[in-house]
Design a protein around this motif. Structure first.
Motif, PDB file in Angstrom:
ATOM      1  N   MET A   1       0.841  -1.205   0.000  1.00  0.00           N
ATOM      2  CA  MET A   1       0.000   0.000   0.000  1.00  0.00           C
ATOM      3  C   MET A   1       0.875   1.254   0.000  1.00  0.00           C
ATOM      4  N   GLN A   2       0.483   2.251  -0.812  1.00  0.00           N
ATOM      5  CA  GLN A   2       1.292   3.469  -0.892  1.00  0.00           C
ATOM      6  C   GLN A   2       1.175   4.275   0.398  1.00  0.00           C
ATOM      7  N   LYS A   3       2.312   4.800   0.859  1.00  0.00           N
ATOM      8  CA  LYS A   3       2.327   5.576   2.093  1.00  0.00           C
ATOM      9  C   LYS A   3       1.625   6.918   1.863  1.00  0.00           C
ATOM     10  N   GLN A   4       0.817   7.346   2.850  1.00  0.00           N
ATOM     11  CA  GLN A   4       0.172   8.656   2.727  1.00  0.00           C
ATOM     12  C   GLN A   4       1.192   9.752   3.059  1.00  0.00           C
ATOM     13  N   LYS A   5       1.197  10.831   2.288  1.00  0.00           N
ATOM     14  CA  LYS A   5       2.096  11.948   2.580  1.00  0.00           C
ATOM     15  C   LYS A   5       1.573  12.701   3.798  1.00  0.00           C
ATOM     16  N   MET A  31      -7.170  17.056  -0.707  1.00  0.00           N
ATOM     17  CA  MET A  31      -6.144  16.645  -1.667  1.00  0.00           C
ATOM     18  C   MET A  31      -5.469  15.340  -1.236  1.00  0.00           C
ATOM     19  N   GLY A  32      -5.988  14.723  -0.187  1.00  0.00           N
ATOM     20  CA  GLY A  32      -5.522  13.386   0.199  1.00  0.00           C
ATOM     21  C   GLY A  32      -4.305  13.386   1.097  1.00  0.00           C
ATOM     22  N   LEU A  33      -3.980  14.556   1.672  1.00  0.00           N
ATOM     23  CA  LEU A  33      -2.778  14.642   2.501  1.00  0.00           C
ATOM     24  C   LEU A  33      -3.151  14.615   3.980  1.00  0.00           C
ATOM     25  N   GLU A  34      -2.326  13.936   4.775  1.00  0.00           N
ATOM     26  CA  GLU A  34      -2.484  14.016   6.228  1.00  0.00           C
ATOM     27  C   GLU A  34      -1.904  15.355   6.657  1.00  0.00           C
ATOM     28  N   CYS A  35      -2.711  16.157   7.352  1.00  0.00           N
ATOM     29  CA  CYS A  35      -2.275  17.515   7.654  1.00  0.00           C
ATOM     30  C   CYS A  35      -2.273  17.781   9.153  1.00  0.00           C
ATOM     31  N   ALA A  36      -1.068  17.877   9.734  1.00  0.00           N
ATOM     32  CA  ALA A  36      -0.926  18.296  11.131  1.00  0.00           C
ATOM     33  C   ALA A  36      -0.872  19.821  11.148  1.00  0.00           C
ATOM     34  N   ILE A  37      -1.203  20.405  12.285  1.00  0.00           N
ATOM     35  CA  ILE A  37      -1.210  21.871  12.365  1.00  0.00           C
ATOM     36  C   ILE A  37      -0.496  22.361  13.625  1.00  0.00           C
ATOM     37  N   ILE A  38       0.077  23.539  13.532  1.00  0.00           N
ATOM     38  CA  ILE A  38       0.480  24.278  14.735  1.00  0.00           C
ATOM     39  C   ILE A  38      -0.124  25.673  14.595  1.00  0.00           C
ATOM     40  N   PRO A  39      -1.130  25.986  15.416  1.00  0.00           N
ATOM     41  CA  PRO A  39      -1.721  27.324  15.325  1.00  0.00           C
ATOM     42  C   PRO A  39      -0.788  28.379  15.919  1.00  0.00           C
ATOM     43  N   SER A 226      -2.365  27.114  -0.361  1.00  0.00           N
ATOM     44  CA  SER A 226      -2.702  25.750   0.057  1.00  0.00           C
ATOM     45  C   SER A 226      -2.740  24.818  -1.150  1.00  0.00           C
ATOM     46  N   THR A 227      -3.346  25.288  -2.228  1.00  0.00           N
ATOM     47  CA  THR A 227      -3.477  24.440  -3.424  1.00  0.00           C
ATOM     48  C   THR A 227      -2.115  24.181  -4.061  1.00  0.00           C
ATOM     49  N   MET A 228      -1.317  25.221  -4.145  1.00  0.00           N
ATOM     50  CA  MET A 228      -0.004  25.043  -4.785  1.00  0.00           C
ATOM     51  C   MET A 228       0.882  24.116  -3.956  1.00  0.00           C
ATOM     52  N   PHE A 229       0.878  24.329  -2.638  1.00  0.00           N
ATOM     53  CA  PHE A 229       1.672  23.467  -1.753  1.00  0.00           C
ATOM     54  C   PHE A 229       1.188  22.019  -1.869  1.00  0.00           C
ATOM     55  N   GLY A 230      -0.128  21.810  -1.763  1.00  0.00           N
ATOM     56  CA  GLY A 230      -0.678  20.448  -1.835  1.00  0.00           C
ATOM     57  C   GLY A 230      -0.320  19.765  -3.148  1.00  0.00           C
ATOM     58  N   ALA A 231      -0.398  20.530  -4.237  1.00  0.00           N
ATOM     59  CA  ALA A 231      -0.091  19.949  -5.553  1.00  0.00           C
ATOM     60  C   ALA A 231       1.388  19.563  -5.636  1.00  0.00           C
ATOM     61  N   MET A 232       2.258  20.411  -5.099  1.00  0.00           N
ATOM     62  CA  MET A 232       3.702  20.076  -5.128  1.00  0.00           C
ATOM     63  C   MET A 232       3.975  18.841  -4.282  1.00  0.00           C
ATOM     64  N   ILE A 233       3.333  18.749  -3.127  1.00  0.00           N
ATOM     65  CA  ILE A 233       3.533  17.562  -2.279  1.00  0.00           C
ATOM     66  C   ILE A 233       3.035  16.304  -2.999  1.00  0.00           C
ATOM     67  N   GLU A 269     -15.358  25.759  -0.759  1.00  0.00           N
ATOM     68  CA  GLU A 269     -15.951  24.424  -0.557  1.00  0.00           C
ATOM     69  C   GLU A 269     -16.658  23.952  -1.833  1.00  0.00           C
ATOM     70  N   ASP A 270     -17.332  24.903  -2.516  1.00  0.00           N
ATOM     71  CA  ASP A 270     -18.072  24.554  -3.739  1.00  0.00           C
ATOM     72  C   ASP A 270     -17.131  24.063  -4.839  1.00  0.00           C
ATOM     73  N   CYS A 271     -15.862  24.430  -4.723  1.00  0.00           N
ATOM     74  CA  CYS A 271     -14.916  24.162  -5.818  1.00  0.00           C
ATOM     75  C   CYS A 271     -14.017  22.963  -5.550  1.00  0.00           C
ATOM     76  N   ILE A 272     -14.229  22.279  -4.435  1.00  0.00           N
ATOM     77  CA  ILE A 272     -13.378  21.125  -4.116  1.00  0.00           C
ATOM     78  C   ILE A 272     -13.518  19.996  -5.154  1.00  0.00           C
ATOM     79  N   PRO A 273     -14.752  19.684  -5.603  1.00  0.00           N
ATOM     80  CA  PRO A 273     -14.835  18.601  -6.612  1.00  0.00           C
ATOM     81  C   PRO A 273     -14.015  18.891  -7.876  1.00  0.00           C
ATOM     82  N   ALA A 274     -14.054  20.136  -8.344  1.00  0.00           N
ATOM     83  CA  ALA A 274     -13.295  20.472  -9.565  1.00  0.00           C
ATOM     84  C   ALA A 274     -11.783  20.375  -9.299  1.00  0.00           C
ATOM     85  N   LEU A 275     -11.367  20.778  -8.114  1.00  0.00           N
ATOM     86  CA  LEU A 275      -9.940  20.693  -7.767  1.00  0.00           C
ATOM     87  C   LEU A 275      -9.472  19.233  -7.777  1.00  0.00           C
ATOM     88  N   ILE A 276     -10.297  18.397  -7.209  1.00  0.00           N
ATOM     89  CA  ILE A 276      -9.962  16.961  -7.153  1.00  0.00           C
ATOM     90  C   ILE A 276      -9.847  16.391  -8.573  1.00  0.00           C
TER      91      ILE A 276
END
Ligand code: PXL
Length: 281
Positions: A1-5, A31-39, A226-233, A269-276
């Motif tokens: 199984m492929q590792k999740q980024k 975008m399928g990424l596991e996202c940790a946060i530090i506020p 966010s989109t550019m970073f996610g796409a590069m990852i 939110e309305d544009c998430i399907p097109a992004l995917i």
């Protein structure tokens, strides 16, 4: 199984208003990424149009979260930083980069727009953010942020040419960033808006333009980054990531135009399907 980024993003929580973490987290998850946060701070709203917002500075928490994560042995494929709660946080993030060595260090120096710093920031944020940008693999300032960081005087969109943007990009990479992309670029006499990037490794410029919509919406910088970073990852090239991010941002603005009650942010939110679909997921 492929590792999740797995990525981590460090920026504020604006509890209402759709920017920073409340945009980055849903988009990166979609975008399928596991996202940790530090506020970096908790605000009742963002500072772009609301009055009387609350602000809780979380500077002290950053080294504590980082120390715990080091004990847990956590690793990250990428780090994306945005709006900071204090200038000191920039140095803490530099320590975080040294300790965790994330695969891609992506810095959005979110601190200014339309020729001036956001309400709530003092001038000390500028050198701190410049230091953070110097250690980034990719920085994505708008033209106001670029000019604050480089010291090359600000010129408003529509009042500069290609040579001006290239000099800003060159200064950004000379300061240390491996790659830089300036967002919201609009040349004199042009009816298009876009992004221009420079790769310091090969001196190559990449550009991508879309229609210039006659509105300015809050939170679009966060949608873009966010989109550019996610796409590069996800393994997209810078050229592909620029295009995906610009197209997603324009779609989000279009989806919001005409919705008067939505002045504070975009309906991403309305544009998430097109992004995917664009990502081929
Ligand atoms: O979108 C950038 C941003 C992030 N966080 C806060 C802001 C802004 C822009 O105004 O006020 C709190």
């Amino acid at each position: 199984m492929q590792k999740q980024k797995r990525v981590v993003t460090i920026q504020d929580i604006s509890c209402f208003g759709k920017c920073s973490l409340t945009v980055a987290l849903p988009l990166l998850s979609a975008m399928g990424l596991e996202c940790a946060i530090i506020p970096t701070a908790v605000l009742s709203t963002h500072t772009g149009g609301f009055k009387g917002w609350t602000f809780r500075d979380l500077t002290e928490d950053i080294p504590e979260v980082s120390a715990h994560w080091q004990k847990e042995g956590l690793t990250f494929d990428g780090l994306y930083t945005g709006y900071l709660g204090s200038p000191l946080q920039a140095a803490m993030i530099c320590d975080f980069v040294r300790d965790f060595k994330p695969g891609l260090v992506f810095v959005d120096p979110a601190m200014a727009d339309n020729g001036k710093l956001y309400a709530g920031f003092s001038d000390e944020i500028v050198p701190a953010m410049a230091n953070l940008c110097a250690m980034a693999d990719m920085v994505v300032p708008n033209i106001t942020e670029a000019s604050l960081i480089t010291g090359i005087p600000y010129r408003a969109p529509g009042e500069y040419d290609e040579a001006y943007i290239k000099s800003q990009l060159q200064a950004l990479v000379e300061m240390g960033a491996k790659q830089a992309a300036i967002t919201g670029v609009r040349y004199a006499g042009s009816d298009q808006q876009g992004i221009v990037s420079l790769n310091s490794a090969n001196g190559e410029y990449v550009e991508y333009y879309t229609e210039n919509l006659p509105v300015s919406c809050h939170g679009t910088g966060d949608v873009y980054a966010s989109t550019m970073f996610g796409a590069m990852i996800r393994g997209k090239t810078v050229e592909e990531a620029l295009k995906l991010a610009a197209d997603n941002t324009v779609r989000c603005i279009r989806a919001t135009m005409g919705d008067e009650g939505h002045w504070y942010g975009v309906r991403f939110e309305d544009c998430i399907p097109a992004l995917i679909r664009d990502l081929g997921l």
